[in-house]
Design an enzyme around this catalytic site. Structure first.
Site, short mmCIF file in Angstrom:
data_model
loop_
_atom_site.label_atom_id
_atom_site.label_comp_id
_atom_site.label_asym_id
_atom_site.label_seq_id
_atom_site.Cartn_x
_atom_site.Cartn_y
_atom_site.Cartn_z
N LYS A 88 29.57 48.60 93.58
CA LYS A 88 30.81 49.09 94.19
C LYS A 88 30.79 48.98 95.72
O LYS A 88 29.71 48.83 96.34
CB LYS A 88 31.04 50.54 93.76
N PHE A 102 42.71 59.70 86.72
CA PHE A 102 41.88 59.33 87.87
C PHE A 102 41.91 57.83 88.18
O PHE A 102 41.19 57.36 89.06
CB PHE A 102 40.42 59.75 87.62
N ARG A 110 23.10 49.60 80.94
CA ARG A 110 23.61 50.97 80.96
C ARG A 110 22.45 51.96 81.18
O ARG A 110 22.61 52.97 81.88
CB ARG A 110 24.36 51.30 79.67
N ARG A 157 22.00 54.98 89.69
CA ARG A 157 22.94 56.01 90.14
C ARG A 157 22.21 57.22 90.72
O ARG A 157 22.73 57.89 91.62
CB ARG A 157 23.83 56.42 88.97
N ASN A 170 29.64 56.05 92.30
CA ASN A 170 28.31 56.15 91.67
C ASN A 170 27.56 54.82 91.67
O ASN A 170 26.69 54.58 90.85
CB ASN A 170 28.43 56.70 90.26
N HIS A 222 28.79 49.79 87.95
CA HIS A 222 29.60 49.89 86.73
C HIS A 222 29.10 48.82 85.77
O HIS A 222 28.54 47.79 86.18
CB HIS A 222 31.08 49.67 87.07
#
Length: 589
Positions: A454, A501, A529, A549, A559, A562
């Site tokens: 991100k 959100f 993941r 994270r 966080n 993704h």
């Protein structure tokens, strides 16, 4: 026993000095597989030798031999070596040597030498004055190799372009380069920075579309290779008469010596070779010594240290009873020996799989018992990584039978974990790097997942995350940096569109560029993941403190990373974000 008989007919056995001296009386070419008594000849090369024997059909000119280094004085320098060695004798003179089970290189060497012998026999060419290889002790040999490398070793940089990587051309190009006798020293997939692209392609700087070209080269993952010429050199032709036909031959047909020769002595360049193979348009090549070394320093600053480490992957297998009774003990030994376990899984083999894996025992009386044991419960398959990993694992586990192990390597794991009712090694390792690659792909079929770093992650943090991704066994198959507007974000976050959100997510993504990637490995979706950790960084610090994270997340929204939740979602999202991406025939893809 028919299989064993065919092997004896294919390769004569030389296990004494007198038989070695007798072998040197052979006319034509003799290909010698030098082996250690405890591990036997290189089985991975025997199908190639049988194929060449049948195709060339030159029984008077082509001979295959296995020579046991332990009992032959001449071969003393090869004792206790972990790597397969192939020697090439022409009319009793050892004129070439190839280290390792490099099938394309050995195939080319045999074919070229036999073609020469045919022309010599037909009076079409004069026999070259080969320089005979002299065997020396390993310490002296290593020193000589170091001198040769520092004085003569040339490296070439190959950059496979982003569109070729996207359409899976990399494997084809690599295969053609290796088949031409080049050695892959190091490789990496990465997105070039603008500065790197401008510097590497500075010769194109005056072209009108240079800026567009730089944008293209920095738009996705390039595959960067550093290669060198193989362990062969041209023969000394000073005393031979000129022959127009010989001069027209490709330079790699003239290489016969063990000492490395700079690529510039080849009759044509790698660029010309790839043009003839119709793949040059997919890559760019730097063969100039000074420029290549300069770019190596930029792209691979630790290259000298890295190339001295011969990192190798191998497949290891604990057979069912050993896995059930001694699993933790064996895993501790693997760790203590410096191996990194990249992947592991329990698997119950089918009868067909067990027969394939245990084919070396098929002529033994206990073969049925072996198959019964191998299918009786789960085995543990592992992918191990280490410097000289393949041979170190083979040396560690020892021969395939307990009897041989007790005689030659009583300290091996074969003896240590022997089962009284079954006289075979309870551990397995791949026979060659080529076999290892095939076996790893079979037991650990690749899977793709989509990953995103991100915008709030700093450049330094991003580099740490990328390093962690590679260290945990992922291959970054595709990568691009992009500011995700609403349209682009929907391709990734479509399942949460409409949630309360979602606008906050869009706002966060618009704050700067995200790094979007396709990650590839076995079990990629679940493993990514797991590496990311729980969505909430505070929860991640408690439940998964080593996760991404936990280290780099600021909040549930910011966080750090993704990833796709399911295999289906990964496939759909990848196809939307990388429209030209061609996945391999992966598991679940």
């Amino acid at each position: 026993m028919a299989g064993k008989k065919r092997e004896i007919q294919l390769q004569a056995v030389v296990n004494s000095q007198s038989l070695w001296d007798e072998m040197l009386q052979n006319k034509g070419l003799t290909v010698i597989d030098v082996y250690q008594a405890w591990c036997g000849p290189c089985k991975a090369m025997q199908p190639l030798f049988r194929k060449l024997k049948n195709e060339l059909n030159e029984d008077e000119l082509l001979h295959f031999v296995v020579a046991e280094a332990d009992n032959i004085v001449t071969l003393q320098p090869f004792r206790d070596k972990c790597e397969p060695v192939f020697l090439f004798s022409v009319n009793g003179k050892i004129i070439a040597r190839i280290n390792g089970a490099n099938a394309p290189l050995v195939n080319k060497k045999i074919t070229n030498l036999i073609n020469e012998e045919k022309k010599i026999a037909a009076g079409e060419m004069v026999r070259p004055q080969y320089r005979e290889i002299v065997f020396v002790d390993s310490d002296v040999e290593d020193a000589g190799d170091a001198h040769s490398e520092s004085a003569e070793q040339l490296y070439i940089i190959v950059i496979i372009k982003p569109d070729a990587v996207m359409t899976r051309k990399s494997l084809e190009i690599k295969k053609k380069i290796i088949e031409a006798g080049y050695v892959l020293q190091i490789e990496d997939k990465r997105v070039l920075t603008e500065q790197q692209a401008r510097e590497f392609y500075s010769r194109k700087a005056e072209e009108p579309d240079f800026q567009d070209f730089v944008l293209f080269m920095t738009s996705g993952v390039s595959h960067i290779l550093v290669i060198s010429q193989g362990d062969e050199e041209q023969p000394d032709l000073k005393e031979t008469e000129p022959d127009p036909e010989m001069e027209a031959k490709e330079a790699d047909e003239d290489h016969h010596e063990e000492v490395r020769t700079p690529v510039k002595k080849k009759h044509d360049s790698l660029q010309e070779y790839l043009e003839r193979q119709h793949v040059s348009q997919f890559c760019d090549i730097e063969e100039n010594l000074t420029d290549a070394n300069h770019f190596i320093d930029i792209l691979f600053p630790d290259f000298k240290n890295m190339k001295n480490l011969k990192l190798e992957k191998t497949l290891a297998l604990l057979r069912p009873r050993l896995f059930q009774e001694k699993r933790e003990h064996v895993l501790k030994i693997i760790e203590d020996e410096g191996f990194k376990i990249l992947m592991q899984r329990q698997i119950v083999l089918s009868e067909e799989e067990a027969q394939t894996l245990c084919r070396e025992y098929e002529n033994e009386d206990y073969f049925e018992n072996v198959i019964e044991q191998m299918t009786s419960g789960p085995s543990l398959a592992l992918v191990l990584l280490r410097d000289c990993g393949l041979q170190h694992w083979k040396n560690l586990i020892g021969p395939s039978s307990v009897e041989k192990a007790k005689e030659h390597l009583p300290e091996s794991l074969c003896v240590r974990f022997a089962m009284e009712d079954l006289p075979i090694n309870q551990l397995y390792g791949s026979d060659s790097l080529e076999e290892a690659e095939k076996e790893i792909q079979y037991f650990f079929p690749s899977q793709d997942t989509l990953a995103l770093i991100k915008p709030h992650v700093t450049h330094e943090q991003r580099e740490e995350i990328l390093k962690l991704i590679r260290e945990t066994g992922f291959e970054i198959t595709q990568m691009k940096e992009v500011v995700l507007n609403e349209e682009e974000a929907e391709k990734i976050y479509s399942k949460i569109k409409g949630r309360d959100f979602y606008q906050d997510v869009l706002q966060m993504l618009s704050e700067g560029p995200s790094l979007v990637m396709v990650l590839t490995k076995w079990n990629a979706v679940s493993d990514w993941r797991r590496l990311m950790g729980p969505i909430d960084p505070d929860e991640a610090k408690l439940l998964s403190p080593d996760s991404i994270r936990a280290h780099f997340g600021r909040s549930t929204l910011k966080n750090a990373v993704h990833g796709s939740s399911t295999i289906y979602e990964a496939m759909e999202t990848i196809s939307r974000m990388f429209e030209d991406f061609i996945p391999e025939n992966h598991e679940g893809n």
